[in-house]
Enzyme design. Structure first.
Site, PDB file in Angstrom:
ATOM      1  N   ASP A  30      16.025  34.906  14.022  1.00 50.35           N
ATOM      2  CA  ASP A  30      16.364  35.050  12.600  1.00 50.35           C
ATOM      3  C   ASP A  30      15.160  35.600  11.844  1.00 50.35           C
ATOM      4  O   ASP A  30      14.884  35.202  10.722  1.00 50.35           O
ATOM      5  CB  ASP A  30      16.794  33.699  12.013  1.00 50.35           C
ATOM      6  CG  ASP A  30      17.439  33.834  10.635  1.00 50.35           C
ATOM      7  OD1 ASP A  30      18.035  34.895  10.360  1.00 50.35           O
ATOM      8  OD2 ASP A  30      17.329  32.884   9.829  1.00 50.35           O
TER       9      ASP A  30
ATOM     10  N   ASP B 138      10.123  28.771  10.490  1.00 46.68           N
ATOM     11  CA  ASP B 138      11.530  28.513  10.830  1.00 46.68           C
ATOM     12  C   ASP B 138      11.823  28.898  12.282  1.00 46.68           C
ATOM     13  O   ASP B 138      12.619  29.787  12.571  1.00 46.68           O
ATOM     14  CB  ASP B 138      12.474  29.259   9.882  1.00 46.68           C
ATOM     15  CG  ASP B 138      12.398  28.734   8.464  1.00 46.68           C
ATOM     16  OD1 ASP B 138      11.947  27.590   8.281  1.00 46.68           O
ATOM     17  OD2 ASP B 138      12.766  29.471   7.534  1.00 46.68           O
TER      18      ASP B 138
END
Length: 328
Positions: free
Chosen positions: A237, A254
């Site tokens: 991502d 993340d």
């Protein structure tokens, strides 16, 4: 910013993508079931604290037990307020404890102090919500990951596996020489890691800054992508929203959804990462082709004594990081 920072040195053994990660019940689960007196007092104290009143949905008894265990083990001394709040997780600032696995003096998580001095350091405590996390999306990233073969399908098991996975991904990324928040401890659905920046002066996402040297920034990003891939990981991502700049360093964040290169959707995730990165840096005025980026990321590093870059450094200035000005 005028400082120059080098890339992290990769470890000899960044990790094994086939390793099995233990996601069984922990001591925190047993504490929550036992409901001992000290834990009960801790729970009342936390729930009476002003900064947690708006976060009550985050702290069920089992989550409080995980925090309690981290405090008992010396990873957290005191909590501050929330740094960020999302649908799936909330991040709180906290004062790190004196646990035996406390990072080495001078490291990022230890506050960067001189050798022999271990200053008090702020840490980030990331708490995943069991009830409101995106269960289906998490399963898409977990299914096919050999580290979680046979993981149960109930929501609690998936969220606990996701938290453990983020910790493992951060560990492997750092060993591979990728600048990510330093992982410190994990307990159930609670992850303790380095706080990049401060709650009052948070690090800015790449999407929030004007990058003065986009060519250099791109070289750093593609080198980190290559190192991740070499360690058997794909971010999954990656975009300008999952990269931050603080004090001249570019940090990838993340890592929970990062998958191994053996994941059935690994090729699709890598293609999307390359397209996102290429799109952002094209907007910065650089001609970046996502196919060329993918070829660079997946190309094996030359043997020692071969072309430049055999020592793990980018051949185009990746030992420097981008200067950036915050957008108004």
């Amino acid at each position: 910013m005028s400082e120059d920072f080098g890339l992290l040195e990769p470890a000899d053994q960044p990790g094994d993508e086939w390793e099995q990660l233990d996601v069984s019940d922990t001591e925190a689960d047993r504490i929550a079931l036992r409901q001992d007196r000290e834990f009960d007092e801790f729970r009342k104290r936390i729930k009476d604290t002003e900064q947690f009143k708006l976060q009550e949905s985050v702290f069920d008894d089992a989550t409080l037990a995980a925090v309690y265990k981290l405090v008992q083990d010396g990873y957290v001394d005191a909590f501050g307020g929330p740094v960020s709040t999302g649908k799936e997780a909330s991040v709180f600032e906290a004062l790190g404890g004196q646990a035996g696995e406390r990072p080495e003096p001078g490291s990022e998580a230890a506050g960067g102090g001189p050798e022999g001095v271990t200053p008090e350091r702020e840490v980030a405590v990331k708490v995943y919500r069991i009830n409101s996390s995106n269960f289906r999306q998490m399963r898409d990233y977990l299914e096919g990951d050999p580290r979680f073969d046979g993981i149960a399908s109930d929501k609690k098991a998936v969220v606990l596996a996701w938290t453990r996975k983020e910790f493992a991904n951060l560990e492997r990324a750092r060993k591979a020489g990728v600048r990510v928040p330093e992982p410190i401890a994990v307990q159930r659905n609670v992850l303790v890691m380095e706080l990049v920046g401060h709650a009052e002066e948070r690090a800015r996402r790449l999407s929030e800054v004007d990058v003065e040297n986009p060519e250099t920034a791109y070289e750093v990003v593609r080198e980190y992508m290559r190192r991740l891939y070499g360690a058997g990981l794909i971010h999954g991502d990656l975009s300008e929203y999952n990269m931050i700049i603080h004090e001249g360093e570019l940090v990838i964040i993340d890592m929970g959804q990062a998958v191994t290169v053996h994941h059935p959707n690994a090729g699709e995730f890598l293609k999307r990462d390359c397209e996102n990165v290429a799109t952002f840096f094209t907007r910065q005025g650089i001609d970046v082709d996502p196919d060329d980026l993918r070829a660079y990321v997946t190309e094996p590093e030359p043997e020692p004594g071969g072309e430049p870059g055999a020592d793990g450094e980018s051949s185009a200035g990746a030992d420097e990081v981008p200067e950036a000005d915050e957008r108004e």
